[in-house]
Design a protein around this motif. Structure first.
Motif, PDB file in Angstrom:
ATOM      1  N   ASP A  17      -5.561  47.067  34.836  1.00 18.53           N
ATOM      2  CA  ASP A  17      -6.131  47.183  33.499  1.00 18.53           C
ATOM      3  C   ASP A  17      -5.361  48.148  32.615  1.00 18.53           C
ATOM      4  O   ASP A  17      -5.877  48.606  31.607  1.00 18.53           O
ATOM      5  CB  ASP A  17      -7.601  47.619  33.583  1.00 18.53           C
ATOM      6  CG  ASP A  17      -7.758  48.970  34.282  1.00 18.53           C
ATOM      7  OD1 ASP A  17      -6.740  49.515  34.768  1.00 18.53           O
ATOM      8  OD2 ASP A  17      -8.891  49.475  34.331  1.00 18.53           O
ATOM      9  N   ARG A  18      -4.137  48.513  32.985  1.00 16.66           N
ATOM     10  CA  ARG A  18      -3.358  49.437  32.178  1.00 16.66           C
ATOM     11  C   ARG A  18      -1.870  49.206  32.393  1.00 16.66           C
ATOM     12  O   ARG A  18      -1.461  48.632  33.401  1.00 16.66           O
ATOM     13  CB  ARG A  18      -3.736  50.882  32.503  1.00 16.66           C
ATOM     14  CG  ARG A  18      -3.426  51.298  33.938  1.00 16.66           C
ATOM     15  CD  ARG A  18      -4.258  52.496  34.322  1.00 16.66           C
ATOM     16  NE  ARG A  18      -5.670  52.154  34.313  1.00 16.66           N
ATOM     17  CZ  ARG A  18      -6.639  53.064  34.158  1.00 16.66           C
ATOM     18  NH1 ARG A  18      -6.357  54.326  34.003  1.00 16.66           N
ATOM     19  NH2 ARG A  18      -7.906  52.679  34.163  1.00 16.66           N
ATOM     20  N   GLY A  51       1.983  40.106  37.883  1.00 18.61           N
ATOM     21  CA  GLY A  51       0.717  40.051  38.592  1.00 18.61           C
ATOM     22  C   GLY A  51       0.312  38.647  38.993  1.00 18.61           C
ATOM     23  O   GLY A  51       0.762  37.656  38.434  1.00 18.61           O
ATOM     24  N   THR A  52      -0.572  38.586  39.980  1.00 18.53           N
ATOM     25  CA  THR A  52      -1.133  37.310  40.405  1.00 18.53           C
ATOM     26  C   THR A  52      -2.583  37.191  39.977  1.00 18.53           C
ATOM     27  O   THR A  52      -3.203  36.153  40.174  1.00 18.53           O
ATOM     28  CB  THR A  52      -1.049  37.170  41.932  1.00 18.53           C
ATOM     29  OG1 THR A  52      -1.702  38.303  42.537  1.00 18.53           O
ATOM     30  CG2 THR A  52       0.404  37.148  42.382  1.00 18.53           C
ATOM     31  N   THR A  53      -3.165  38.271  39.439  1.00 15.54           N
ATOM     32  CA  THR A  53      -4.509  38.217  38.879  1.00 15.54           C
ATOM     33  C   THR A  53      -4.427  38.688  37.445  1.00 15.54           C
ATOM     34  O   THR A  53      -3.502  39.377  37.057  1.00 15.54           O
ATOM     35  CB  THR A  53      -5.470  39.121  39.668  1.00 15.54           C
ATOM     36  OG1 THR A  53      -5.018  40.473  39.557  1.00 15.54           O
ATOM     37  CG2 THR A  53      -5.530  38.718  41.123  1.00 15.54           C
ATOM     38  N   GLY A  54      -5.424  38.347  36.651  1.00 18.83           N
ATOM     39  CA  GLY A  54      -5.368  38.700  35.231  1.00 18.83           C
ATOM     40  C   GLY A  54      -4.328  37.826  34.575  1.00 18.83           C
ATOM     41  O   GLY A  54      -4.380  36.604  34.644  1.00 18.83           O
ATOM     42  N   ILE A  55      -3.339  38.425  33.961  1.00 23.21           N
ATOM     43  CA  ILE A  55      -2.256  37.678  33.323  1.00 23.21           C
ATOM     44  C   ILE A  55      -1.118  37.559  34.318  1.00 23.21           C
ATOM     45  O   ILE A  55      -0.660  38.546  34.879  1.00 23.21           O
ATOM     46  CB  ILE A  55      -1.788  38.378  32.051  1.00 23.21           C
ATOM     47  CG1 ILE A  55      -2.959  38.474  31.060  1.00 23.21           C
ATOM     48  CG2 ILE A  55      -0.616  37.656  31.414  1.00 23.21           C
ATOM     49  CD1 ILE A  55      -2.639  39.273  29.823  1.00 23.21           C
ATOM     50  N   SER A  56      -0.651  36.370  34.553  1.00 22.01           N
ATOM     51  CA  SER A  56       0.410  36.148  35.529  1.00 22.01           C
ATOM     52  C   SER A  56       1.669  35.680  34.818  1.00 22.01           C
ATOM     53  O   SER A  56       1.613  34.866  33.909  1.00 22.01           O
ATOM     54  CB  SER A  56      -0.019  35.100  36.560  1.00 22.01           C
ATOM     55  OG  SER A  56       1.024  34.863  37.477  1.00 22.01           O
TER      56      SER A  56
END
Length: 280
Positions: free
Chosen positions: A30-31, A4-9
């Motif tokens: 979120d999952r 991902g590039t948002t949240g945890i990358s």
């Protein structure tokens, strides 16, 4: 593994020469897997008495089950970076001070080359079985009944492990494993798949006497055959952890590891006429 590039990358394959299209930056969300909101499980049962001595029963239903939840939670271990190095017999090149081969220093610290990741099918569906039966019972004399029945089960979306980064088979011996792998700079990526299917057929015969005059007994015999493409997502009895070829899961078809062709069970209970209320 969902990058991902948002949240945890995460930066899993920093210089993959194959392009790494499957690792393009995407929101982690979120999952770890998507919800399956289509789990409709109807049941139907019918009993019929053609006479006072006969009973016919039939029915069927859909049943959902999770083999194990660990494959989803295992993905959290990707965040810290994982790698496996296997020692070569007779060659001591892995020590406590140098437990990994080929570690290199990157601009932000040590690069984890050939990472070992865990993955899942994001839009996985819940495994289910359709079970059905037909049973005929006949009352005999002396408080005894005989029963003959058939039970069947067809399972779909069952999960088993597959190596997503397994090298493609080739007849050219000069091609390396890295070149033949989808992600050349990564180790095999284990993940749960839903292609596994199963089928069970069972014939049972039973003679039973209900408790009367101090005696009850039961004798049952069952013939069954269970066939699938893998009996569990983790190793189960004679199964192996990964298929012999992750690109040809149909080659795994065979008898289930828990298959048992014949089973006979008998029990006898007799109330001795001793003590209060008895003959002695």
């Amino acid at each position: 593994m969902r990058q991902g590039t948002t949240g945890i990358s995460t930066k899993v394959f920093p210089s993959d020469t194959t392009g790494g299209q499957g690792c393009a930056g995407r929101p982690l969300g979120d999952r770890l897997v998507a919800d399956d909101k289509t789990n409709f499980a109807p049941r139907l049962g019918i009993a019929w008495n053609p006479s006072s001595k006969w009973v016919v029963r039939t029915g069927g239903g859909m049943f959902y089950a999770q083999d194990t939840g660990n494959p989803r939670f295992d993905m959290a271990r990707n965040l810290a970076g994982r790698r496996r190095d296997i020692a070569t017999p007779g060659i001591i090149d892995l020590t406590w001070n140098s437990p990994f081969r080929g570690l290199g220093a990157g601009p932000n610290g040590t690069d984890l080359l050939q990472p070992y990741g865990l993955a899942n099918i994001y839009k996985r569906r819940t495994p289910y079985s359709i079970q059905y039966l037909l049973n005929v019972q006949r009352e005999l004399g002396g408080d005894t009944a005989i029963e003959i029945g058939y039970i069947g089960s067809v399972s779909r979306r069952l999960e088993s492990l597959r190596a997503f980064n397994e090298a493609y088979p080739t007849a050219d011996p000069t091609l390396s494993i890295a070149i033949r792998s989808p992600y050349s700079r990564a180790r095999p990526i284990p993940g749960g798949r839903r292609e596994r299917q199963g089928k069970l057929q069972l014939l049972e015969r039973k003679v039973q006497r209900r408790f009367s005059k101090g005696l009850t007994y039961m004798f049952g015999y069952t013939w069954s055959k269970s066939i699938d493409y893998g009996s569990a997502i983790r190793v189960h009895d004679t199964d192996v952890l990964f298929p012999q070829n992750s690109y040809n899961l149909r080659a795994e078809r065979g008898l289930s590891s828990f298959n048992q062709d014949h089973r006979a069970v008998t029990s006898v209970l007799y109330d001795l006429p001793i003590g209060k209320g008895g003959g002695f």
